[in-house]
Design a protein around this motif. Structure first.
Motif, mmCIF file in Angstrom:
data_model
loop_
_atom_site.group_PDB
_atom_site.id
_atom_site.type_symbol
_atom_site.label_atom_id
_atom_site.label_comp_id
_atom_site.label_asym_id
_atom_site.label_seq_id
_atom_site.Cartn_x
_atom_site.Cartn_y
_atom_site.Cartn_z
ATOM 1 N N ALA A 79 0.829 -1.205 0.000
ATOM 2 C CA ALA A 79 0.000 0.000 0.000
ATOM 3 C C ALA A 79 0.861 1.251 0.000
ATOM 4 N N THR A 80 1.957 1.220 0.749
ATOM 5 C CA THR A 80 2.869 2.362 0.784
ATOM 6 C C THR A 80 3.479 2.608 -0.588
ATOM 7 N N ALA A 102 -4.191 5.053 -7.878
ATOM 8 C CA ALA A 102 -4.969 4.641 -6.700
ATOM 9 C C ALA A 102 -5.864 3.457 -7.033
ATOM 10 N N ARG A 103 -6.516 3.517 -8.186
ATOM 11 C CA ARG A 103 -7.388 2.394 -8.586
ATOM 12 C C ARG A 103 -6.585 1.112 -8.738
ATOM 13 N N GLN A 104 -5.412 1.217 -9.372
ATOM 14 C CA GLN A 104 -4.595 0.028 -9.577
ATOM 15 C C GLN A 104 -4.033 -0.517 -8.269
ATOM 16 N N LEU A 105 -3.782 0.379 -7.312
ATOM 17 C CA LEU A 105 -3.332 -0.076 -5.988
ATOM 18 C C LEU A 105 -4.417 -0.900 -5.311
ATOM 19 N N VAL A 106 -5.644 -0.397 -5.335
ATOM 20 C CA VAL A 106 -6.743 -1.108 -4.672
ATOM 21 C C VAL A 106 -6.961 -2.484 -5.304
ATOM 22 N N ALA A 163 -6.264 2.215 1.306
ATOM 23 C CA ALA A 163 -6.993 3.480 1.374
ATOM 24 C C ALA A 163 -6.318 4.443 2.354
ATOM 25 N N ALA A 164 -5.864 3.917 3.499
ATOM 26 C CA ALA A 164 -5.192 4.758 4.489
ATOM 27 C C ALA A 164 -3.916 5.361 3.905
ATOM 28 N N ALA A 165 -3.162 4.545 3.145
ATOM 29 C CA ALA A 165 -1.933 5.042 2.533
ATOM 30 C C ALA A 165 -2.221 6.130 1.506
ATOM 31 N N LEU A 166 -3.310 5.972 0.761
ATOM 32 C CA LEU A 166 -3.676 6.983 -0.231
ATOM 33 C C LEU A 166 -4.068 8.296 0.444
ATOM 34 N N PHE A 167 -4.791 8.208 1.549
ATOM 35 C CA PHE A 167 -5.132 9.430 2.286
ATOM 36 C C PHE A 167 -3.868 10.091 2.839
ATOM 37 N N ARG A 168 -2.901 9.279 3.292
ATOM 38 C CA ARG A 168 -1.633 9.851 3.752
ATOM 39 C C ARG A 168 -0.919 10.554 2.602
ATOM 40 N N ALA A 216 -14.361 -1.426 8.821
ATOM 41 C CA ALA A 216 -13.342 -0.400 8.588
ATOM 42 C C ALA A 216 -13.021 -0.262 7.103
ATOM 43 N N ALA A 217 -12.894 -1.393 6.400
ATOM 44 C CA ALA A 217 -12.582 -1.340 4.967
ATOM 45 C C ALA A 217 -13.721 -0.708 4.182
ATOM 46 N N ALA A 218 -14.956 -1.084 4.506
ATOM 47 C CA ALA A 218 -16.112 -0.515 3.808
ATOM 48 C C ALA A 218 -16.189 0.989 4.031
#
Length: 304
Positions: A79-80, A102-106, A163-168, A216-218
C-alpha cells in the motif's frame, strides 16, 4: 534545506519558497502514531479478552497473531508503494494519473490478499505446523480456528491499508485514524458479546476481528469515493488492469514489504522455539510480546 544559518526550513520549490514545515510533518506523524497503535491493538485486544477462556486459547491466538502481523506488514508495504506512486503524480499535478494509480493499488492489494487468504485456508494446519512446529493439540486447535477466520479478513485489512496510505499521500491522516478507532470499538464490542455473553471463546474473538475489519474497509472505501478528495476511485473502471502501473507499484512495494517482514519472520522463528516449552511458556511470551510491541509504534509511524 537551510536558510543560510542553522535552521531547517523544510522542503522548497524551485523558487526557493518553503512548501512544507515541521508543523506539517507533525500533523502527519501524531495521528499516524495513534492510528498504528490502534491497528496493532486489534490482535492485542483479542489476546487479552480471550484470556478468560484459558492458556490454550491465549497461546493459540498469540501464535497466529505473529503470522497475521507478518502478512499485514506485507500488505502495508505494498500500500505504501502504491501511495508513493500516486503522491508523485499529485506532486506533478497530474491528478488523473494519481487517481489511476490509486485504482490500480486497490485492485492489486485486493487480488493479492484474496490469493493469500485462499492459500491460508487451504493450508491451515500444515502452514501453522511449518511455521510454529509441533505444539500441544489444544493450542493447535485454538490456533487453527483463529487462523481460519482471521485469514478471511486479509482482503479487508489490505484494502483498509491501501486506502489509508492513499489518504496519507494526500496529506490526510485523520481519516485513517478515525476508521482505526471505529475498527477497535467494533472489535471490543464484538469480543464482549461473542466471548463473554455467547461463550464462543476463540471463535468469537476471530469473528469480532473479521467483522471489525469489514466495517473499517467498507468505511474507508466509501470515503475514498468522495469526489471532493484529489484522489478518489469510483465506478467499474476500478477493475480494469493496467499491468505497467501495477509493475511500478510492485517495484516499490515488494522490496519494502520484504524489508519490513524480515524482522517479523525472525519473531515467528523465536515463537516456534518458545512453543516447544509448553502452553504456559507460549502464553507468557504472548503477553510480554504484546507489551513490547507498543514501544516500536512511534518509530513505525515516523517511518510511514
Amino acid at each position: 534545506v537551510y536558510d543560510g544559518h542553522t535552521n531547517c526550513k523544510g522542503d522548497v520549490d524551485l523558487m526557493g519558497k518553503a512548501m512544507f514545515s515541521k508543523r506539517d510533518l507533525w500533523k502527519l506523524i501524531v495521528p499516524l502514531v495513534i492510528e498504528q497503535a490502534l491497528a496493532v491493538s486489534v490482535g492485542m485486544i483479542d489476546t487479552i479478552m480471550v484470556a478468560n477462556v484459558g492458556e490454550a486459547a491465549v497461546s493459540g491466538v498469540s501464535l497466529v497473531e505473529t503470522v497475521n502481523i507478518l502478512l499485514i506488514n506485507l500488505f502495508t508495504a505494498l500500500a505504501t508503494g502504491g501511495s508513493i506512486v500516486a503522491a508523485q503524480y499529485l506532486g506533478m499535478r497530474d491528478i488523473e494519473k494519481g487517481r489511476h494509480a490509486a485504482r490500480q493499488l486497490v485492485i492489486s492489494v485486493s487480488f493479492l490478499s484474496v490469493g493469500v487468504t485462499a492459500l491460508c485456508l487451504l493450508l491451515n494446519k500444515p502452514l501453522l505446523t511449518a511455521l510454529l512446529g509441533q505444539i500441544e493439540p489444544a493450542v493447535m486447535q485454538s490456533a487453527q480456528t483463529y487462523f481460519y477466520i482471521t485469514a478471511l479478513s486479509y482482503p479487508f485489512i489490505a484494502v483498509f491499508n491501501a486506502a489509508a496510505a492513499l489518504f496519507r499521500g494526500m496529506g490526510n491522516t485523520k481519516v485513517a485514524l478515525l476508521n482505526a478507532l471505529v475498527m477497535n470499538l467494533v472489535n471490543i464490542a464484538g469480543n464482549s458479546i461473542l466471548i463473554f455473553a455467547l461463550d464462543m471463546g476463540v471463535l468469537g474473538a476471530a469473528l469480532a476481528t473479521l467483522f471489525s475489519r469489514i466495517v473499517a474497509a467498507a468505511s474507508m472505501l466509501v470515503m475514498l469515493r468522495n469526489p471532493k478528495h484529489e484522489i478518489h476511485i469510483h465506478g467499474l473502471r476500478l477493475w480494469r488492469l493496467d499491468f505497467s502501473m501495477i509493475r511500478r507499484i510492485l517495484r516499490l512495494g515488494i522490496p519494502n514489504g520484504l524489508e519490513n517482514s524480515i524482522f517479523q519472520f525472525g519473531r515467528i522463528i523465536v515463537t516456534g522455539m518458545v512453543a516447544i516449552h509448553g502452553t504456559t511458556a507460549i502464553a507468557a511470551h504472548a503477553v510480554a510480546g504484546s507489551l513490547t510491541g507498543i514501544e516500536v509504534i512511534p518509530g513505525q509511524a515516523i517511518g510511514l
